[in-house]
Design an enzyme around this catalytic site. Sequence first.
Site, mmCIF file in Angstrom:
data_model
loop_
_atom_site.group_PDB
_atom_site.id
_atom_site.type_symbol
_atom_site.label_atom_id
_atom_site.label_comp_id
_atom_site.label_asym_id
_atom_site.label_seq_id
_atom_site.Cartn_x
_atom_site.Cartn_y
_atom_site.Cartn_z
ATOM 1 N N HIS A 125 17.904 -0.415 -25.506
ATOM 2 C CA HIS A 125 17.199 -1.464 -24.762
ATOM 3 C C HIS A 125 15.888 -0.942 -24.172
ATOM 4 O O HIS A 125 15.665 -0.937 -22.962
ATOM 5 C CB HIS A 125 18.069 -2.063 -23.657
ATOM 6 N N TYR A 153 12.446 -7.573 -23.752
ATOM 7 C CA TYR A 153 11.409 -8.189 -22.901
ATOM 8 C C TYR A 153 10.412 -9.044 -23.699
ATOM 9 O O TYR A 153 9.462 -9.569 -23.143
ATOM 10 C CB TYR A 153 10.640 -7.129 -22.088
ATOM 11 N N HIS A 165 21.668 -14.462 -22.309
ATOM 12 C CA HIS A 165 22.238 -13.108 -22.344
ATOM 13 C C HIS A 165 23.753 -13.213 -22.210
ATOM 14 O O HIS A 165 24.238 -13.778 -21.224
ATOM 15 C CB HIS A 165 21.638 -12.268 -21.211
ATOM 16 N N HIS A 201 18.498 -5.390 -31.082
ATOM 17 C CA HIS A 201 17.756 -5.446 -29.804
ATOM 18 C C HIS A 201 17.500 -4.011 -29.319
ATOM 19 O O HIS A 201 17.518 -3.755 -28.119
ATOM 20 C CB HIS A 201 18.606 -6.242 -28.814
ATOM 21 N N ASP A 214 20.985 -12.058 -26.082
ATOM 22 C CA ASP A 214 20.548 -10.661 -26.092
ATOM 23 C C ASP A 214 21.465 -9.791 -25.230
ATOM 24 O O ASP A 214 22.179 -10.293 -24.364
ATOM 25 C CB ASP A 214 19.140 -10.546 -25.501
ATOM 26 N N ASP A 215 21.347 -8.490 -25.446
ATOM 27 C CA ASP A 215 21.878 -7.432 -24.570
ATOM 28 C C ASP A 215 23.350 -7.096 -24.765
ATOM 29 O O ASP A 215 23.837 -6.128 -24.187
ATOM 30 C CB ASP A 215 21.642 -7.728 -23.077
HETATM 31 ZN ZN LIG Z 1 17.262 -7.564 -23.491
#
Ligand SMILES: [Zn+2]
Length: 238
Positions: A103, A140, A190, A99, A48-49
């Site tokens: 965010h 999250y 991540h 995602h 993610d991210d």
């Molecule tokens: Zn995230």
Amino acid sequence: MRGGRTPGIGLGLLALCFVLALSPAGEPVQSVEGGAEVEVPVVALTFDDGPRADTTGWLLDQLALREVPATFFLVGGRIPGNEDLIRQMAAQGCQVGIHTYDHVDVTGLNQTEFDLQIGKTRALLVEILGEGSYWLRPPYGFVSEGVRAWSDSPVVLWSLDPEDWKDHDAQDLVDTVVEQARDGDVILMHDIYQNSVQAAVRIVDALEEKGFCFVTVEQLMARQGVAPEAGAVFPVRP
Ligand SMILES: [Zn+2]
């Protein structure tokens, strides 16, 4: 039967994982090891991210060397300038998902705001990769009934979280994941942290050593016979 990592064993596992990724839904894949059939444990590595040029780029190169696919849930706002990385993901057989653009916790949005977060990100992905189904991982892991109703893709969560954002010691992350990984796990990491991507590559090597194969989330669902329905949460939490 698992001493050493000879080229022969490596190639055999690679071929098996490839067959496994393409095998029909719900069909167990087995390997013959020492004359006995054993079921092959399969996991999906998810990130993610990102994208982030240096960390994601290095990770992709390492995954390519190992011919291991992963699934990337991208932050839309981080896509501009990183288009080549996203093309590289797709070219390597990785799954690309969303995602949100900024965010954000999607459970705090109304439908218009939700559609904007997804739509802006999807538009960028369509421009880069073409039309496709870009699945959602909510930041999250926060999901509401509204989010499930509004989502036009499966809502992807995880089953194994080493909390790499909290504890940035690479060896701890490797130990946690290698010890806890089970067949069918969706592993959350991540790709914006140096220690996370370095740990991820060592996790790949260590789990392959233990006989694991890596697939995308989409392939994992297909293998488990789970239909990718809009708004359905996967994996189902106990
Ligand atoms: Zn995230």
